[in-house]
Scaffold this active site. Structure first.
Site, PDB file in Angstrom:
ATOM      1  N   TRP A   8      -3.910 -17.439  -2.161  1.00  0.00           N
ATOM      2  CA  TRP A   8      -2.861 -16.504  -2.594  1.00  0.00           C
ATOM      3  C   TRP A   8      -1.985 -17.326  -3.505  1.00  0.00           C
ATOM      4  O   TRP A   8      -1.216 -18.172  -3.049  1.00  0.00           O
ATOM      5  CB  TRP A   8      -2.077 -15.985  -1.382  1.00  0.00           C
ATOM      6  CG  TRP A   8      -1.021 -15.016  -1.755  1.00  0.00           C
ATOM      7  CD1 TRP A   8       0.319 -15.247  -1.891  1.00  0.00           C
ATOM      8  CD2 TRP A   8      -1.185 -13.627  -2.037  1.00  0.00           C
ATOM      9  NE1 TRP A   8       0.975 -14.103  -2.248  1.00  0.00           N
ATOM     10  CE2 TRP A   8       0.080 -13.095  -2.346  1.00  0.00           C
ATOM     11  CE3 TRP A   8      -2.304 -12.786  -2.075  1.00  0.00           C
ATOM     12  CZ2 TRP A   8       0.266 -11.753  -2.677  1.00  0.00           C
ATOM     13  CZ3 TRP A   8      -2.103 -11.432  -2.403  1.00  0.00           C
ATOM     14  CH2 TRP A   8      -0.840 -10.935  -2.693  1.00  0.00           C
ATOM     15  N   LYS A  50      -1.242   1.477  -0.533  1.00  0.00           N
ATOM     16  CA  LYS A  50      -0.452   0.250  -0.642  1.00  0.00           C
ATOM     17  C   LYS A  50       0.016   0.019  -2.073  1.00  0.00           C
ATOM     18  O   LYS A  50       1.125  -0.407  -2.314  1.00  0.00           O
ATOM     19  CB  LYS A  50      -1.297  -0.944  -0.155  1.00  0.00           C
ATOM     20  CG  LYS A  50      -0.534  -2.263  -0.141  1.00  0.00           C
ATOM     21  CD  LYS A  50       0.551  -2.278   0.928  1.00  0.00           C
ATOM     22  CE  LYS A  50       1.498  -3.434   0.817  1.00  0.00           C
ATOM     23  NZ  LYS A  50       2.784  -3.160   1.474  1.00  0.00           N
ATOM     24  N   GLU A  78       7.999   7.370   6.154  1.00  0.00           N
ATOM     25  CA  GLU A  78       6.618   7.073   5.780  1.00  0.00           C
ATOM     26  C   GLU A  78       5.715   6.773   6.959  1.00  0.00           C
ATOM     27  O   GLU A  78       4.546   7.106   6.931  1.00  0.00           O
ATOM     28  CB  GLU A  78       6.508   6.004   4.687  1.00  0.00           C
ATOM     29  CG  GLU A  78       7.173   4.718   4.964  1.00  0.00           C
ATOM     30  CD  GLU A  78       7.026   3.711   3.826  1.00  0.00           C
ATOM     31  OE1 GLU A  78       6.136   3.832   2.983  1.00  0.00           O
ATOM     32  OE2 GLU A  78       7.825   2.765   3.823  1.00  0.00           O
ATOM     33  N   LYS A  97      11.544   4.055   5.584  1.00  0.00           N
ATOM     34  CA  LYS A  97      10.592   3.479   6.553  1.00  0.00           C
ATOM     35  C   LYS A  97      10.249   4.517   7.619  1.00  0.00           C
ATOM     36  O   LYS A  97       9.099   4.686   7.977  1.00  0.00           O
ATOM     37  CB  LYS A  97      11.168   2.242   7.263  1.00  0.00           C
ATOM     38  CG  LYS A  97      11.227   0.963   6.485  1.00  0.00           C
ATOM     39  CD  LYS A  97       9.916   0.284   6.284  1.00  0.00           C
ATOM     40  CE  LYS A  97       9.299   0.662   4.984  1.00  0.00           C
ATOM     41  NZ  LYS A  97       9.707   0.031   3.786  1.00  0.00           N
ATOM     42  N   ASN A 148      -2.427 -25.101   1.975  1.00  0.00           N
ATOM     43  CA  ASN A 148      -1.629 -23.883   2.124  1.00  0.00           C
ATOM     44  C   ASN A 148      -0.183 -24.337   2.149  1.00  0.00           C
ATOM     45  O   ASN A 148       0.190 -25.137   3.001  1.00  0.00           O
ATOM     46  CB  ASN A 148      -1.998 -23.173   3.438  1.00  0.00           C
ATOM     47  CG  ASN A 148      -1.086 -22.000   3.726  1.00  0.00           C
ATOM     48  OD1 ASN A 148      -0.526 -21.405   2.797  1.00  0.00           O
ATOM     49  ND2 ASN A 148      -0.929 -21.653   4.998  1.00  0.00           N
ATOM     50  N   GLY A 149       0.623 -23.857   1.219  1.00  0.00           N
ATOM     51  CA  GLY A 149       2.028 -24.267   1.182  1.00  0.00           C
ATOM     52  C   GLY A 149       2.485 -24.479  -0.244  1.00  0.00           C
ATOM     53  O   GLY A 149       1.840 -24.021  -1.192  1.00  0.00           O
ATOM     54  N   CYS A 187      -2.102 -18.953   2.174  1.00  0.00           N
ATOM     55  CA  CYS A 187      -3.528 -19.055   1.891  1.00  0.00           C
ATOM     56  C   CYS A 187      -4.237 -19.228   3.227  1.00  0.00           C
ATOM     57  O   CYS A 187      -3.603 -19.528   4.233  1.00  0.00           O
ATOM     58  CB  CYS A 187      -3.837 -20.276   1.036  1.00  0.00           C
ATOM     59  SG  CYS A 187      -2.957 -20.308  -0.523  1.00  0.00           S
ATOM     60  N   GLU A 192      16.623   2.521   2.649  1.00  0.00           N
ATOM     61  CA  GLU A 192      15.377   1.857   3.018  1.00  0.00           C
ATOM     62  C   GLU A 192      14.990   2.194   4.468  1.00  0.00           C
ATOM     63  O   GLU A 192      13.823   2.444   4.770  1.00  0.00           O
ATOM     64  CB  GLU A 192      15.536   0.337   2.815  1.00  0.00           C
ATOM     65  CG  GLU A 192      14.379  -0.524   3.279  1.00  0.00           C
ATOM     66  CD  GLU A 192      13.044  -0.225   2.604  1.00  0.00           C
ATOM     67  OE1 GLU A 192      13.000   0.552   1.654  1.00  0.00           O
ATOM     68  OE2 GLU A 192      12.027  -0.768   3.081  1.00  0.00           O
ATOM     69  N   ARG A 203      -4.806 -13.526   4.471  1.00  0.00           N
ATOM     70  CA  ARG A 203      -3.807 -14.510   4.058  1.00  0.00           C
ATOM     71  C   ARG A 203      -3.818 -14.739   2.541  1.00  0.00           C
ATOM     72  O   ARG A 203      -2.951 -15.442   2.011  1.00  0.00           O
ATOM     73  CB  ARG A 203      -4.048 -15.844   4.758  1.00  0.00           C
ATOM     74  CG  ARG A 203      -3.965 -15.763   6.273  1.00  0.00           C
ATOM     75  CD  ARG A 203      -4.189 -17.114   6.886  1.00  0.00           C
ATOM     76  NE  ARG A 203      -3.136 -18.049   6.555  1.00  0.00           N
ATOM     77  CZ  ARG A 203      -1.993 -18.158   7.190  1.00  0.00           C
ATOM     78  NH1 ARG A 203      -1.739 -17.391   8.221  1.00  0.00           N
ATOM     79  NH2 ARG A 203      -1.086 -19.027   6.818  1.00  0.00           N
ATOM     80  N   HIS A 215      31.028  15.254   2.089  1.00  0.00           N
ATOM     81  CA  HIS A 215      30.832  16.120   0.915  1.00  0.00           C
ATOM     82  C   HIS A 215      29.560  16.956   1.026  1.00  0.00           C
ATOM     83  O   HIS A 215      29.003  17.379   0.018  1.00  0.00           O
ATOM     84  CB  HIS A 215      30.812  15.272  -0.364  1.00  0.00           C
ATOM     85  CG  HIS A 215      32.087  14.541  -0.596  1.00  0.00           C
ATOM     86  ND1 HIS A 215      33.243  15.161  -1.004  1.00  0.00           N
ATOM     87  CD2 HIS A 215      32.414  13.235  -0.411  1.00  0.00           C
ATOM     88  CE1 HIS A 215      34.217  14.273  -1.095  1.00  0.00           C
ATOM     89  NE2 HIS A 215      33.738  13.090  -0.738  1.00  0.00           N
TER      90      HIS A 215
HETATM   91  C1  F6R Z   1       7.384   1.594   1.001  1.00  0.00           C
HETATM   92  C2  F6R Z   1       6.529   1.059  -0.046  1.00  0.00           C
HETATM   93  C3  F6R Z   1       6.559   1.685  -1.394  1.00  0.00           C
HETATM   94  C4  F6R Z   1       6.510   0.598  -2.472  1.00  0.00           C
HETATM   95  C5  F6R Z   1       6.388   1.221  -3.881  1.00  0.00           C
HETATM   96  C6  F6R Z   1       6.410   0.169  -4.962  1.00  0.00           C
HETATM   97  O1  F6R Z   1       7.224   0.924   2.198  1.00  0.00           O
HETATM   98  O2  F6R Z   1       5.812   0.125   0.187  1.00  0.00           O
HETATM   99  O3  F6R Z   1       7.676   2.504  -1.564  1.00  0.00           O
HETATM  100  O4  F6R Z   1       7.680  -0.157  -2.390  1.00  0.00           O
HETATM  101  O5  F6R Z   1       5.196   1.946  -3.968  1.00  0.00           O
HETATM  102  O6  F6R Z   1       5.375  -0.744  -4.803  1.00  0.00           O
HETATM  103  P1  F6R Z   1       5.377  -2.121  -5.547  1.00  0.00           P
HETATM  104  O7  F6R Z   1       6.511  -2.927  -5.009  1.00  0.00           O
HETATM  105  O8  F6R Z   1       4.044  -2.736  -5.241  1.00  0.00           O
HETATM  106  O9  F6R Z   1       5.571  -1.840  -7.006  1.00  0.00           O
END
Ligand code: F6R
Length: 611
Positions: free
Chosen positions: A76, A606, A489, A486, A100-101, A2, A482, A27, A505
């Site tokens: 948050w 996001k 993207e 990364k 916050n905590g 927070c 993963e 935050r 294969h």
């Molecule tokens: C990759 C990324 C996306 C999310 C995906 C699911 O860095 O951020 O692949 O992981 O869109 O998002 P959430 O977890 O919010 O359901």
């Protein structure tokens, strides 16, 4: 996570607090509130939603105008859904308090306080702190001593700011495991969770340390630690406001990579019973019959969260022997998926708003018990399911997920041990061993983050490559996926993740001197040697190897490549968490070299709230 702000001085407090909260909205932003002393009393205003909602409310009333002492909070949620009642400040008698905590022992403290006559208005862990301070004030203690006494009763992490309506010239501050700074002005003082909030007013800052308590008045600050007066250095901050917002890092992604040791700690804090060596998840309300009835677990998720589920499958099957499957949420609902009352369906989602995951868990809920692992309290997925295990990563601003992923891994690890405990599938000693290894994780993650400059050099060497292959075995195969995601993207470079044993294969046909192969090697003897054999196949075809390993000083590996990144070993099961860090950093540095918009990569959002 927070954001908190306090002001005591000669200016009007409210605009200073609001401008500070604006800088700290990264935050938390599910609700906000202020308490300002003026005209002989403390006025509190709180609103659900982003700061704009609080500002609208404040415009409609003038109670807070004019006062020159106040505190403000942007929340948050961790305990208690986002709502006006759960928003801070919390008040009890003379006290208004923000936090916050996480207060770990809030359930028992609340019971005691209720027996003594305290009446609670919220579902939060924070409100108990306001009642405790008020209780000690009523016993005649000075406000500073009252906060000290309250903190002695509290177990957990906190940055507390409290004001007392009968001492309207002081802000009382306590800090443990959660950041707090004091901005030093001339006849005025500023308190905040982070430097950007105070930068428009002062560049002279004191950073409090764990255990510090501060009595902040407009003309000076008294700091104690363990009951003894201490001096903390006044530092002059030279950052420009934008760098300050990112904590001195160039991008939010890098900042969030560095926050992982803390985020992971926050996620297991209060859930690990150290003495008993066990996991406690009181938020999960499964009764024994329900738990005994689970014959199968199905995870549904998208993207990075789906990778966390692949690791979860290892945990669940190894610790509980419950058969486990992992489905893309977008696939689960468009086929005749088999699930019934004996299948527990678990959605994993950072945002709790991903449309495919939400639809999948809604469908699952028509026939099966459901739960979620989620980072956002009050989100659509969290509201839809029977049980939620929250990660405590705090808001993630960078589009590319980093700390949300590692906290998801911690959450599913906790869940798998917890299910094993309740179903008796692991010996208590094994549960103790798995539980205790968690405690070594934050330091190991911190050390892994410190390979940053070594990874940057590797990134520089391979910045021009057009394709990358990522290989991992066993529990590190999802981490290869993963790592590849990364890179794709944020740097727009093509990358593919593969189980190392599958290379022969098909993908081996791709390997030549232009194809870097990023490989994860776990210390486990059997898998290490097998992966080395795979690497010899890569070497024989001229492929360039980048190795990430938790096996220190392997001669065989160093003979195969000069690009070896070593990270600490904690345990076989926690390896994926640590191995992930260099891959996040590798993607980050390649993206920076390529000049892409790291925090806002093209075409991505996001939270994907459309199908
Ligand atoms: C990759 C990324 C996306 C999310 C995906 C699911 O860095 O951020 O692949 O992981 O869109 O998002 P959430 O977890 O919010 O359901």
């Amino acid at each position: 996570m927070c954001g908190i702000v306090g002001y005591v001085g000669f200016q009007e407090a409210l605009p200073i607090i609001i401008s500070g909260l604006e800088k700290l909205e990264y935050r938390g932003y599910d609700s906000a509130g202020v308490a300002v002393y003026g005209n002989g009393k403390v006025s509190v205003t709180r609103a659900i939603g982003k700061l704009g909602e609080l500002k609208k409310l404040l415009n409609e009333r003038s109670a807070e105008a004019g006062g020159s002492l106040g505190i403000g909070h942007t929340r948050w949620a961790t305990h208690g859904k986002p709502s006006e009642n759960n928003a801070h400040p919390h008040t009890a008698g003379r006290v208004s308090l923000i936090h916050n905590g996480i207060v770990e022992n809030y359930v028992e403290l609340r019971e005691e306080l209720e027996k003594e006559g305290s009446q609670f208005k919220s579902e939060t862990d924070t409100e108990i702190a306001a009642h405790l301070v008020n209780k000690y004030l009523n016993k005649g203690l000075d406000p500073f001593d009252a906060l000290k006494a309250a903190c002695a009763d509290i177990r957990g992490s906190y940055a507390f700011l409290a004001i007392d309506s009968q001492n309207p010239d002081r802000i009382l501050v306590a800090k443990n495991s959660t950041p707090i700074i004091i901005g030093i002005g001339k006849n005025e003082m500023f308190v905040a969770s982070d430097i950007p909030a105070v930068l428009p007013y002062t560049r002279e800052v004191v950073i409090l340390e764990d255990g510090d308590m501060a009595d902040v008045r407009c003309d000076g600050v008294r700091i104690e630690n363990n009951g003894k007066p201490v001096q903390r250095k006044v530092q002059t901050i030279t950052w420009d406001p934008i760098t300050a917002q990112k904590g001195g890092y160039k991008h939010y992604m890098l900042k969030e990579i560095h926050e992982q040791a803390q985020a992971v700690t926050d996620t297991f804090r209060g859930r690990v019973e150290q003495e008993e060596g066990a996991i406690s998840l009181p938020e999960l309300a499964f009764d024994d019959k329900e738990l005994a009835g689970i014959q199968r677990i199905v995870f549904v998720a998208c993207g990075t969260a789906w990778h966390a589920c692949l690791v979860a499958k290892f945990y669940i099957e190894s610790f509980t022997q419950i058969p486990c499957e992992v489905d893309y949420a977008s696939e689960f609902r468009y086929r005749q998926a088999v699930f019934d009352k004996n299948t527990l369906v678990i959605a994993v989602s950072q945002s709790g708003e991903t449309a495919d995951t939400l639809a999948a868990i809604e469908l699952a809920g028509t026939r099966s018990p459901t739960m979620a692992v989620c980072n956002v309290l009050g989100s659509s997925i969290a509201r839809k399911v029977g049980n939620v295990l929250f990660t405590h990563a705090g808001p993630e601003i960078s589009v590319a997920s980093t700390k949300a992923f590692t906290t998801q891994l911690v959450a599913v690890y906790l869940l798998a041990i917890y299910l094993a405990q309740r179903r008796g599938t692991l010996a208590p000693e094994k549960v103790g061993e798995l539980t205790h290894s968690l405690l070594h994780l934050p330091a190991a993650i911190q050390q892994a983050v410190e390979v940053n400059s070594a990874v940057e050099k590797v990134a520089q060497r391979f910045r021009g490559a057009k394709d990358f292959l990522y290989l991992g075995r066993g529990i590190c195969y999802p981490i290869a996926l993963e790592g590849a995601l990364k890179l794709k993207e944020i740097s727009y470079v093509h990358a593919e993740g593969y189980p190392a044993g599958e290379m022969k294969h098909g993908p081996i046909a791709l390997i030549d001197e232009n194809m870097p192969v990023v490989v994860l090697l776990q210390r486990s003897k059997e898998l290490f040697e097998k992966t080395i054999s795979n690497l010899r196949e890569v070497e024989a075809r001229g492929g360039k190897i980048i190795a990430v390993t938790d096996f220190e000083g392997s001669k065989e590996l160093h003979a195969l490549t000069q690009n070896v990144i070593e990270v600490p070993f904690v345990s076989d099961f926690l390896s994926p968490l640590i191995m992930t860090i260099p891959l996040q950093l590798l993607a980050y540095h390649i993206a920076v070299f390529n000049g892409t918009d790291v925090d806002l990569p093209r075409n991505l959002a996001k939270s994907v709230t459309v199908e």
